[in-house]
Structure formats: structure tokens, C-alpha cells
Design a protein around this motif. Sequence first.
Motif, PDB file in Angstrom:
ATOM      1  N   TRP A   1       6.537  24.552  -0.973  1.00  0.00           N
ATOM      2  CA  TRP A   1       5.534  23.487  -0.867  1.00  0.00           C
ATOM      3  C   TRP A   1       5.725  22.773   0.459  1.00  0.00           C
ATOM      4  CZ3 TRP A   1       9.916  23.446  -3.770  1.00  0.00           C
ATOM      5  CH2 TRP A   1      10.842  22.424  -3.526  1.00  0.00           C
TER       6      TRP A   1
ATOM      7  N   LEU B   1       6.175  19.556   6.577  1.00  0.00           N
ATOM      8  CA  LEU B   1       7.541  20.069   6.414  1.00  0.00           C
ATOM      9  C   LEU B   1       7.607  20.809   5.088  1.00  0.00           C
ATOM     10  CD1 LEU B   1      10.540  20.042   7.433  1.00  0.00           C
ATOM     11  CD2 LEU B   1      10.872  18.049   5.976  1.00  0.00           C
TER      12      LEU B   1
ATOM     13  N   THR C   1      13.955  17.339  -0.312  1.00  0.00           N
ATOM     14  CA  THR C   1      15.085  18.158  -0.742  1.00  0.00           C
ATOM     15  C   THR C   1      16.286  17.300  -1.125  1.00  0.00           C
ATOM     16  OG1 THR C   1      15.439  18.487   1.599  1.00  0.00           O
ATOM     17  CG2 THR C   1      14.467  20.310   0.394  1.00  0.00           C
TER      18      THR C   1
ATOM     19  N   ILE D   1       0.861  -1.190   0.000  1.00  0.00           N
ATOM     20  CA  ILE D   1       0.000   0.000   0.000  1.00  0.00           C
ATOM     21  C   ILE D   1       0.891   1.233   0.000  1.00  0.00           C
ATOM     22  CG2 ILE D   1      -1.845   1.242   1.197  1.00  0.00           C
ATOM     23  CD1 ILE D   1      -2.576  -1.390   2.583  1.00  0.00           C
ATOM     24  N   GLY D   2       0.882   1.981  -1.108  1.00  0.00           N
ATOM     25  CA  GLY D   2       1.689   3.197  -1.197  1.00  0.00           C
ATOM     26  C   GLY D   2       2.753   3.088  -2.271  1.00  0.00           C
TER      27      GLY D   2
ATOM     28  N   ARG E   1       0.618   9.129   5.636  1.00  0.00           N
ATOM     29  CA  ARG E   1      -0.737   8.589   5.793  1.00  0.00           C
ATOM     30  C   ARG E   1      -0.746   7.256   6.540  1.00  0.00           C
ATOM     31  NH1 ARG E   1      -5.212  11.882   4.556  1.00  0.00           N
ATOM     32  NH2 ARG E   1      -4.268  13.626   3.436  1.00  0.00           N
TER      33      ARG E   1
ATOM     34  N   LYS F   1      16.834   9.355   1.821  1.00  0.00           N
ATOM     35  CA  LYS F   1      18.123   8.660   1.813  1.00  0.00           C
ATOM     36  C   LYS F   1      17.969   7.178   2.149  1.00  0.00           C
ATOM     37  CE  LYS F   1      19.196  11.045   5.617  1.00  0.00           C
ATOM     38  NZ  LYS F   1      17.943  11.144   6.392  1.00  0.00           N
TER      39      LYS F   1
ATOM     40  N   GLY G   1      -2.794   8.096  -5.659  1.00  0.00           N
ATOM     41  CA  GLY G   1      -2.661   9.133  -6.679  1.00  0.00           C
ATOM     42  C   GLY G   1      -1.853   8.584  -7.844  1.00  0.00           C
TER      43      GLY G   1
ATOM     44  N   SER H   1       3.700  10.772  -6.125  1.00  0.00           N
ATOM     45  CA  SER H   1       2.976  12.008  -5.814  1.00  0.00           C
ATOM     46  C   SER H   1       3.138  12.411  -4.351  1.00  0.00           C
ATOM     47  CB  SER H   1       1.491  11.841  -6.129  1.00  0.00           C
ATOM     48  OG  SER H   1       0.972  10.694  -5.480  1.00  0.00           O
TER      49      SER H   1
ATOM     50  N   LEU I   1      -0.234  -0.552  -4.744  1.00  0.00           N
ATOM     51  CA  LEU I   1      -1.464   0.236  -4.889  1.00  0.00           C
ATOM     52  C   LEU I   1      -1.189   1.669  -4.464  1.00  0.00           C
ATOM     53  CD1 LEU I   1      -4.013  -2.296  -3.339  1.00  0.00           C
ATOM     54  CD2 LEU I   1      -3.077  -2.223  -5.663  1.00  0.00           C
TER      55      LEU I   1
ATOM     56  N   GLY J   1      13.526  10.251   5.226  1.00  0.00           N
ATOM     57  CA  GLY J   1      13.372   8.939   4.613  1.00  0.00           C
ATOM     58  C   GLY J   1      13.801   8.820   3.166  1.00  0.00           C
TER      59      GLY J   1
ATOM     60  N   GLU K   1      -6.996   3.848  -4.342  1.00  0.00           N
ATOM     61  CA  GLU K   1      -6.849   4.130  -2.913  1.00  0.00           C
ATOM     62  C   GLU K   1      -7.338   2.947  -2.087  1.00  0.00           C
ATOM     63  OE1 GLU K   1      -8.532   7.803  -1.615  1.00  0.00           O
ATOM     64  OE2 GLU K   1      -8.157   7.384   0.506  1.00  0.00           O
TER      65      GLU K   1
ATOM     66  N   VAL L   1       8.198  11.354  -1.832  1.00  0.00           N
ATOM     67  CA  VAL L   1       9.370  11.020  -2.635  1.00  0.00           C
ATOM     68  C   VAL L   1       9.597  12.097  -3.694  1.00  0.00           C
ATOM     69  CG1 VAL L   1       8.200   9.541  -4.342  1.00  0.00           C
ATOM     70  CG2 VAL L   1      10.605   9.166  -3.820  1.00  0.00           C
TER      71      VAL L   1
HETATM   72  C1  LIG Z   1       9.834  19.048   2.263  1.00  0.00           C
HETATM   73  C2  LIG Z   1      10.482  17.728   2.551  1.00  0.00           C
HETATM   74  C3  LIG Z   1      11.874  17.625   2.487  1.00  0.00           C
HETATM   75  C4  LIG Z   1      12.503  16.404   2.735  1.00  0.00           C
HETATM   76  N1  LIG Z   1      13.854  16.328   2.584  1.00  0.00           N
HETATM   77  C5  LIG Z   1      14.491  15.134   2.740  1.00  0.00           C
HETATM   78  C6  LIG Z   1      15.892  15.031   2.489  1.00  0.00           C
HETATM   79  O1  LIG Z   1      16.548  15.998   2.086  1.00  0.00           O
HETATM   80  N2  LIG Z   1      16.495  13.829   2.688  1.00  0.00           N
HETATM   81  C7  LIG Z   1      15.802  12.743   3.116  1.00  0.00           C
HETATM   82  O2  LIG Z   1      16.409  11.692   3.313  1.00  0.00           O
HETATM   83  N3  LIG Z   1      14.452  12.794   3.330  1.00  0.00           N
HETATM   84  C8  LIG Z   1      13.779  13.968   3.147  1.00  0.00           C
HETATM   85  N4  LIG Z   1      12.411  14.038   3.347  1.00  0.00           N
HETATM   86  C9  LIG Z   1      11.673  12.839   3.800  1.00  0.00           C
HETATM   87  C10 LIG Z   1      11.325  11.879   2.687  1.00  0.00           C
HETATM   88  O3  LIG Z   1      10.818  12.563   1.573  1.00  0.00           O
HETATM   89  C11 LIG Z   1      10.280  10.867   3.195  1.00  0.00           C
HETATM   90  O4  LIG Z   1      10.682  10.330   4.437  1.00  0.00           O
HETATM   91  C12 LIG Z   1      10.088   9.688   2.235  1.00  0.00           C
HETATM   92  O5  LIG Z   1       9.876  10.149   0.930  1.00  0.00           O
HETATM   93  C13 LIG Z   1       8.897   8.844   2.703  1.00  0.00           C
HETATM   94  O6  LIG Z   1       8.786   7.619   2.010  1.00  0.00           O
HETATM   95  P1  LIG Z   1       8.021   7.453   0.617  1.00  0.00           P
HETATM   96  O7  LIG Z   1       8.891   7.966  -0.474  1.00  0.00           O
HETATM   97  O8  LIG Z   1       7.624   6.052   0.472  1.00  0.00           O
HETATM   98  O9  LIG Z   1       6.758   8.399   0.859  1.00  0.00           O
HETATM   99  P2  LIG Z   1       5.638   8.910  -0.147  1.00  0.00           P
HETATM  100  O10 LIG Z   1       6.228   9.296  -1.456  1.00  0.00           O
HETATM  101  O11 LIG Z   1       4.844   9.918   0.590  1.00  0.00           O
HETATM  102  O12 LIG Z   1       4.797   7.584  -0.390  1.00  0.00           O
HETATM  103  C14 LIG Z   1       3.647   7.186   0.308  1.00  0.00           C
HETATM  104  C15 LIG Z   1       2.578   6.932  -0.723  1.00  0.00           C
HETATM  105  O13 LIG Z   1       1.466   6.281  -0.120  1.00  0.00           O
HETATM  106  C16 LIG Z   1       0.314   6.691  -0.815  1.00  0.00           C
HETATM  107  N5  LIG Z   1      -0.859   6.388  -0.006  1.00  0.00           N
HETATM  108  C17 LIG Z   1      -1.213   6.914   1.198  1.00  0.00           C
HETATM  109  N6  LIG Z   1      -2.370   6.424   1.623  1.00  0.00           N
HETATM  110  C18 LIG Z   1      -2.776   5.535   0.674  1.00  0.00           C
HETATM  111  C19 LIG Z   1      -3.925   4.693   0.547  1.00  0.00           C
HETATM  112  N7  LIG Z   1      -4.897   4.659   1.478  1.00  0.00           N
HETATM  113  N8  LIG Z   1      -4.025   3.914  -0.563  1.00  0.00           N
HETATM  114  C20 LIG Z   1      -3.066   3.933  -1.526  1.00  0.00           C
HETATM  115  N9  LIG Z   1      -1.967   4.719  -1.442  1.00  0.00           N
HETATM  116  C21 LIG Z   1      -1.823   5.510  -0.358  1.00  0.00           C
HETATM  117  C22 LIG Z   1       0.557   8.172  -1.011  1.00  0.00           C
HETATM  118  O14 LIG Z   1      -0.265   8.724  -2.032  1.00  0.00           O
HETATM  119  C23 LIG Z   1       2.031   8.217  -1.346  1.00  0.00           C
HETATM  120  O15 LIG Z   1       2.295   8.223  -2.725  1.00  0.00           O
HETATM  121  C24 LIG Z   1      11.735  15.260   3.101  1.00  0.00           C
HETATM  122  C25 LIG Z   1      10.336  15.369   3.183  1.00  0.00           C
HETATM  123  C26 LIG Z   1       9.706  16.576   2.896  1.00  0.00           C
HETATM  124  C27 LIG Z   1       8.208  16.658   2.960  1.00  0.00           C
END
Ligand SMILES: Cc1cc2nc3c(=O)[nH]c(=O)nc-3n(C[C@H](O)[C@H](O)[C@H](O)COP(=O)(O)OP(=O)(O)OC[C@H]3O[C@@H](n4cnc5c(N)ncnc54)[C@H](O)[C@@H]3O)c2cc1C
Lengths: 416, 95
Positions: free
Chosen positions: A334, A257, A76, A37-38, A238, A368, A65, A69, A62, A366, A205, A72
Motif C-alpha cells: 500500500w 511512500l 511501518t 483539522i485532521g 493534505r 514516532k 474520513g 484512515s 474534524l 512522523g 471534510e 497513522v
Molecule cells: C508507508 C509509510 C510508512 C511509514 N513508516 C513510518 C515509521 O516506520 N515510523 C515513523 O515514525 N513514521 C512513519 N511514517 C510516517 C507517519 O505515518 C506520518 O508522518 C504520520 O502518520 C503523519 O501524521 P498523522 O498521523 O497525523 O497523519 P494522518 O493519519 O495522515 O492524518 C491526517 C488526517 O487529516 C485528514 N484530513 C486531510 N484533509 C482533511 C480535510 N480537508 N478535512 C478533514 N480532515 C482532513 C486525513 O483524512 C487524515 O486522517 C510512514 C508513512 C507511510 C505512508
Amino acid sequence: MRYSGLSVLKEGLFGNKGWKPAWREPEPKAEYDVIIIGGGGHGLATAYYLAKNHGITNVAVLEKGYLGSGNVGRNTTIVRANYFLSGNSEFYSHSLKLWEGLELDLNYNVMHSQRGILNLFHSDGQRDAAARRGNAMVNQGDDAELLDREAVRRMVPYLDFEQTRFPIYGGLLHRRGGTARHDAVAWGFARGADMRGVDLIQNCEVTGIDIQDGRVRGVQTTRGPIRAKKVGIVAAGRSGQVAAMAGMRLPIESHVLQAFVTEGLKPVIDHVVTYGMGHFYISQSDKGGLVFGGDLDFYASYAARGNLPMLEHVMEAGMTLMPMIGKAKILRSWGGIVDMTPDGSPIIDRTDVGGLFVDCGWNYGGFKATPASGWCMAHLMATGEPHEVARRFRLDRFLTGHLLDEEGTGSQHNLH
Amino acid sequence: MRITCPLCGARDRREFTYYGASVYADRPAEGAAPEVWDDYLHLRDNPAGEITDLWYHELGCSAWIEVTRNTVTHAISATRLLADRATPTKKGARS
Ligand SMILES: Cc1cc2nc3c(=O)[nH]c(=O)nc-3n(C[C@H](O)[C@H](O)[C@H](O)COP(=O)(O)OP(=O)(O)OC[C@H]3O[C@@H](n4cnc5c(N)ncnc54)[C@H](O)[C@@H]3O)c2cc1C
Ligand SMILES: [Zn+2]
């Protein structure tokens, strides 16, 4: 299709008409072995390594969006292995090693750039802390160098060395640290997973998690129910809501953030530089924009936009440190919703529900972790056992008191 | 964002320090079980929508304030002094 220098040349000569979509757009099947999921970085990396390392390819990701989106595509982009606590340091060390081979492995240019990260310090106390952290990094097998003020001046002469309020004493340099192109990381893992048979299902979703006799049976989605033997919750900000569908309450509070980018400029900032006396860190993207950010807005939020006080603080801190950026125009700002834990460290673990796993609590660090998080989550879901470098990321560590509080700020979600 | 302190009126958000969900005010009794402390300190409902959270008017009158707020829109619908709420029961006291 494999990408290569030759294919770029060939396509360039023939009007770029031969490129194919990087992944399929399949309809969801009625059942999979594994559902993730995600479709953020961590979910896509988990699917990729399930297929690549464990031969488990009957997998669906799954995503509510479009792929990437979430955070990730909002971060930064800083990639580093400069953690202090055992439990964290071996994990991020493993992650950085994966980054170093990632482009070859994925056959995808994620623009990983080891331009060096310089953490500035501004007092004797901060210097001691930096030296201690540097020693921990070296003990872990990673790199760290303690620079004095003059060495910092030679490296980044544009800082304001004359300011009297927070004079620069030196910096901790982590040469293997740097940045990567965030979207490309999502796309590279997505393509790699798709090539190995994983179904990437967008606009889908998850609205419910089906549990029977203490075991997960599948999920309800906006595109119908899908059965699965194993389900991984990899939903970043989420996570709390998705876990609630399984009747769980997580040790997580979601916060916003912010980040900022200026208009494109000629190369001026060659490294990642962080300020030790205000919430400000900066790098320059390959497009030329200065990318910078600060700290949380500090209150629980699901709005992917921030408030003005933190914006003002970040600008002030930036101007104190490097007044030369004062004339650059901010193009965009943003926010992203980050999953804050009470000790600032993540969770990769089983749950009390059979076949249901969580990978969450990435706070604002997260990106890195993306390769190692996927690697370890895949290991856990495939074998049922935690991976060696992620064994401290337990869900019950808050109950048992085995916290990983890197910053030592105590059990408050917004203080990490 | 402005928060209406029941004593000082509408004030800039920067005058307040945030302490998370207002369960933070319900400190367990001494000797409560580890599960009770875990629940109190770490686990959160973390709703996307209405939340009641705790703010401290640090740069104002020093009052502790419960704010009912929407975490998606940031709209604030009500504020009241924590002191005005019924004395919280100490959870998990072992007799
Ligand atoms: C402004 C900002 C700056 C950052 N800078 C850094 C940095 O410099 N270095 C670093 O290491 N980390 C950084 N981070 C942290 C890092 O971006 C996140 O910790 C990491 O991206 C989280 O993992 P992910 O990529 O899987 O998250 P996401 O990309 O958020 O993936 C989670 C996904 O789950 C989906 N989802 C949620 N609920 C559901 C549902 N019910 N059904 C289906 N899908 C669902 C969402 O749509 C989303 O696409 C930063 C974060 C932000 C916001
Ligand atoms: Zn007041």
C-alpha cells in the motif's frame, strides 16, 4: 470505562457483552474554542493534550474520513530517538519518553515494543557516521551502542554476512527503539480525548477556512460551517491543500511512500533492522507478518498506491540482506501520502493568520513523533508560545536559512 | 509508469530523475531577495490534480523534460522539451 486485566477477565466470562464503544459520535456544535483539522495520530494527540495538559476541552477534531484512515494507520510503526541535529534530537527524545509512559497514561494497550533498532553499516565511512550519530544520541541522553560485525552476527545470524558486494561491517544499536501498534495509537488518543470531552467528528471534510480581519473565525465543512477561535491544521499529506484554503503556500511537496507485509510467520525477526546500502528496513508484527518498506517513489503524488520500480528495489535489497525471506509471500502492499519538506524536518508553528496554527511536514517519520507533536502543538495553541523542544520547527526557517537538514541532501523535497 | 521523451519516445520511468514542480527551472537572478529564493526553492503549490513538473532523462538522451501529469491518477497528458519553452525570465533581479 477504564480497561484493566480484571475487566478483560470479566468480559471473557460473560461473553464480551459489556464492552462500550470507545468514543461517542457527536453532532458538530456551532462553535468550539479549538478546531483541529485532521483526525490522524497528530490531530488526536493534539486534542488529547489540549484537554489533559491545558484543561481546554471545548475542542472538535474534524476528520474527512474515519479516524486513523490516513498515515497513522499506514506506516511501518517504527519508534526511535536517533536523530543527530539539535532541534530534532531533543524533540524525538521527548517523544520517546512520552511513548514509554503512554500506555499507562492512556489506559490503552498500544503494544509499544522496545525491541531495539539495528542500523547496519557497510563501509568505514558509514561506520564513522554511525559512531558520530551514536555519540549525538548519547549526548542527548538516549541510548546507542556501536556493534562490530561479530556482535551483529550473534544478534541477527540470519543476515547474509558472506555477500561480497556490500559486506556488513557492524551496526548502530538503539535498544530503546522499536515498534508500536499504529491503529491502537490513534484509537488510544481518540478515546482519551473523547473521555475528556473532545468531540471527534468523522466524515467531516473541511472545505474552507473563514478569515476576517486577519484572524481565523472558523471553518466550512461538508457538515456545515463551524466557528472557532483557534484552528490547527494537522492534515499530514493534505496539509498543502488545507493551507491553501487560508491562502497559504507551504514548503511542502506530497509524495507516495509504500510499505509491504507478508503472510503471518512464526517469530523470526526479533528487532527492527535497516539496511545501509539499499532502501530496505524490516520488522515483524505481533501477528507474524514481516513488515517492510523502502523509500519514496520520488515523484509528487496523491495516489495512495505506489509504482513497481520501488517495489522491485525493496525486494532486491531485502533479498541481498536476508535471503531467507525469499520464500515468504507478500500479502499486501500500500502507499501513504507523506508531506515532504525541503529539509526533511517538520513544522509546528503559528501562521500569519491570527489563531491559525500548522503542524505538518512529517515526511516519512512522523509516527514516532505522534505524542510529542501533539504535546507541542497543544502547548503552542494553548499558550501561543512554541514548546521548548519544538522551537526550531519554525515555518519561516526556510526563508531565514535555519534549516534542519538531518541528511544533508539539500533543498529538494524528495531527497530527504 | 512510462514517460514519453520528445526525443527518445516512451521510456521506463526509471530512466528519469525527478526534480519536482517545473518552477525549478526558473532560477532567480543573482542577488535576488531571500523571499524570491525561498519561493523558488521551498514553497510549492503541491496540487492534487494537474501539475507540470520537471524530469531529467538521465539514463537516456540527457534532455530536461516538462511533464504535464495528474498527481492523483498518475496519467501523463503531455511532455515537451524544456528547451522548447520560452526562455524563463529571471525573477527578482535587482537592477
Ligand atoms: C508507508 C509509510 C510508512 C511509514 N513508516 C513510518 C515509521 O516506520 N515510523 C515513523 O515514525 N513514521 C512513519 N511514517 C510516517 C507517519 O505515518 C506520518 O508522518 C504520520 O502518520 C503523519 O501524521 P498523522 O498521523 O497525523 O497523519 P494522518 O493519519 O495522515 O492524518 C491526517 C488526517 O487529516 C485528514 N484530513 C486531510 N484533509 C482533511 C480535510 N480537508 N478535512 C478533514 N480532515 C482532513 C486525513 O483524512 C487524515 O486522517 C510512514 C508513512 C507511510 C505512508
Ligand atoms: Zn530522451
